[in-house]
Design a protein around this motif. Structure first.
Motif, PDB file in Angstrom:
ATOM      1  N   LEU A 156      58.653 -31.455  63.700  1.00 33.75           N
ATOM      2  CA  LEU A 156      59.585 -30.330  64.293  1.00 33.75           C
ATOM      3  C   LEU A 156      59.910 -29.551  63.026  1.00 33.75           C
ATOM      4  N   CYS A 157      60.254 -30.186  61.821  1.00 36.82           N
ATOM      5  CA  CYS A 157      60.696 -29.461  61.010  1.00 36.82           C
ATOM      6  C   CYS A 157      59.868 -28.571  60.161  1.00 36.82           C
ATOM      7  N   ALA A 158      58.471 -29.029  59.855  1.00 36.46           N
ATOM      8  CA  ALA A 158      57.470 -28.500  59.110  1.00 36.46           C
ATOM      9  C   ALA A 158      56.059 -28.139  59.577  1.00 36.46           C
ATOM     10  N   GLY A 159      55.932 -28.283  60.986  1.00 36.25           N
ATOM     11  CA  GLY A 159      54.718 -27.898  61.571  1.00 36.25           C
ATOM     12  C   GLY A 159      53.760 -29.030  61.397  1.00 36.25           C
ATOM     13  N   ALA A 160      52.607 -28.783  62.351  1.00 36.07           N
ATOM     14  CA  ALA A 160      51.395 -29.732  62.491  1.00 36.07           C
ATOM     15  C   ALA A 160      50.796 -30.061  61.418  1.00 36.07           C
ATOM     16  N   LYS A 161      50.497 -29.225  60.486  1.00 30.91           N
ATOM     17  CA  LYS A 161      49.535 -29.469  58.987  1.00 30.91           C
ATOM     18  C   LYS A 161      50.416 -30.407  58.190  1.00 30.91           C
ATOM     19  N   THR A 162      51.689 -30.278  58.049  1.00 32.56           N
ATOM     20  CA  THR A 162      52.426 -31.312  57.034  1.00 32.56           C
ATOM     21  C   THR A 162      52.675 -32.489  57.920  1.00 32.56           C
ATOM     22  N   TYR A 163      52.763 -32.439  59.102  1.00 32.44           N
ATOM     23  CA  TYR A 163      52.736 -33.794  59.786  1.00 32.44           C
ATOM     24  C   TYR A 163      51.394 -34.689  59.445  1.00 32.44           C
ATOM     25  N   LEU A 164      50.271 -33.965  59.631  1.00 28.07           N
ATOM     26  CA  LEU A 164      49.144 -34.705  59.594  1.00 28.07           C
ATOM     27  C   LEU A 164      49.023 -35.104  57.801  1.00 28.07           C
ATOM     28  N   ARG A 165      49.663 -34.192  57.170  1.00 33.30           N
ATOM     29  CA  ARG A 165      49.411 -34.762  55.746  1.00 33.30           C
ATOM     30  C   ARG A 165      50.428 -35.953  55.493  1.00 33.30           C
ATOM     31  N   ILE A 166      51.508 -36.118  55.754  1.00 33.08           N
ATOM     32  CA  ILE A 166      52.512 -37.274  55.655  1.00 33.08           C
ATOM     33  C   ILE A 166      52.230 -38.618  56.349  1.00 33.08           C
TER      34      ILE A 166
END
Lengths: 248, 115
Positions: A156-166
């Motif tokens: 929600l805070c940083a978008g889908a790409k960051t989600y897949l990175r963490i």
């Protein structure tokens, strides 16, 4: 639609009539007198050193059922990943469809600040719930779900790409398998000790402490890993599907 | 009569959930209606395990022998919630695919079969 409602009305009336006839003879709420629950409430602390009787039921007295429950979760995660996987014929069709809007990081500082504050609290709360499953309300299932919301907040805070990175999907898949296998392996400890499958053979410790109740706490940890990574894997399946659509 | 209220509420939830499913024009809405329907089982399980005046079966800060409600139905309810979560996730994934293939989330417009 009208015929459908008439049909539903007839069914609902029939259901209500049968329900009324059945529930009328039931004991009113509060007049419980089952023996099994009372026995468990009395023996859980002295026998298993688990002050949370619900956990003792789930992970010890009926531990085999929870193994089945965990496999239900595992199979459904696999099924969702299979349904949402990249299809072979996906490239050639949907040419005329407008591209879906990819959820990028929001412009709102308030959302980001809230997320930054929420993540550490959620991590600690999730770990606390998993590790104290045999003491206070909570356990692997609840804590695992709480932990799985952390990547969601990041999404929600940083978008889908960051989600897949963490939350790399490979890691989530591995954790899910490891958690489910860990449950079965801890069950085998009982067999190795010459007793029954899933029998509580680990030292029980002091009731009320986090590291007590033997295998109940260990099983809570494996379930926490399996449920946490399982739900992350579920969310990832949907996020990856979204990313694929946006790339088109 | 008040003691039977949970049973009536469960029936109420089942019927409204079914009504939503029957009249639904959107697959996501339909899945949520199914989730509402299933909450009735939680109510039934908690109601039959409740004992008047009893507390939650957590003995961390109460003396042994305190009267507590039935822990078995509470454990069953946990299973129930896990199953509901997995069912909802599976159905939502199917809804995503249905939208992809059929271009619509309206169940009435998903009649065409492509082979």
């Amino acid at each position: 639609m009208k015929a459908r409602l008439v049909l539903f009305g007839i069914g609902a009336l029939g259901f209500a009539a049968v329900w009324f006839a059945g529930a009328r003879k039931l004991d009113p709420m509060g007049s419980y007198h089952g023996a099994y629950g009372e026995i468990l409430n009395a023996v859980s602390v002295p026998e298993r050193h688990s002050t949370n009787v619900v956990s003792a039921v789930n992970f010890d007295y009926r531990g085999l059922d929870t193994l089945g429950e965990e496999f239900i979760l595992y199979i459904s995660v696999v099924a969702v990943a299979a349904i949402l996987r990249k299809q072979k014929d996906e490239e050639e069709e949907d040419e005329d469809e407008a591209p879906t809007q990819l959820r990028e990081a929001p412009d709102s500082d308030a959302v980001r600040l809230f997320g930054v504050g929420l993540v550490p609290v959620t991590v600690i709360f999730g770990l606390y719930m998993i590790s104290h499953g045999s003491v206070s309300p909570g356990g692997g299932f609840q804590g695992g779900v709480v932990l799985a919301t952390v990547p969601l907040v990041v999404y929600l805070c940083a978008g889908a790409k960051t989600y897949l990175r963490i939350a790399p999907p490979a890691l989530a898949k591995g954790g899910e398998g490891l958690g489910a296998a860990g449950y079965a392996l801890i069950g085998c400890l009982g067999v190795l000790a010459g007793k029954k499958f899933l029998e509580n053979v680990v030292p029980l410790g002091t009731p009320g402490e986090a590291w007590s109740a033997g295998t109940i706490t260990l099983l809570n940890l494996t379930v926490g890993v399996a449920v946490g990574t399982g739900f992350v894997e579920l969310i990832s399946s949907f996020v990856e599907e979204l990313l694929r659509k946006a790339e088109k | 009569m008040l003691g039977h209220l949970p049973y009536a509420l469960a029936a109420w939830l089942i019927l409204w959930g079914l009504y939503g499913i029957v009249t639904s024009r959107n697959l996501i809405h339909l899945v949520i209606c199914l989730a509402v329907l299933q909450t009735s089982t939680y109510l039934i399980l908690l109601a039959i395990g409740y004992k008047a005046g009893a507390v939650a079966p957590i003995y961390a800060d109460m003396p042994a022998g305190t009267v507590a409600v039935d822990p078995v139905v509470q454990a069953l309810m946990l299973t129930d919630i896990v199953v509901e979560a997995t069912v909802v996730a599976l159905l939502l994934a199917i809804a995503v695919q249905a939208h992809e293939r059929g271009g619509s989330l309206d169940p009435a417009r998903l009649c065409a079969l492509k082979g």
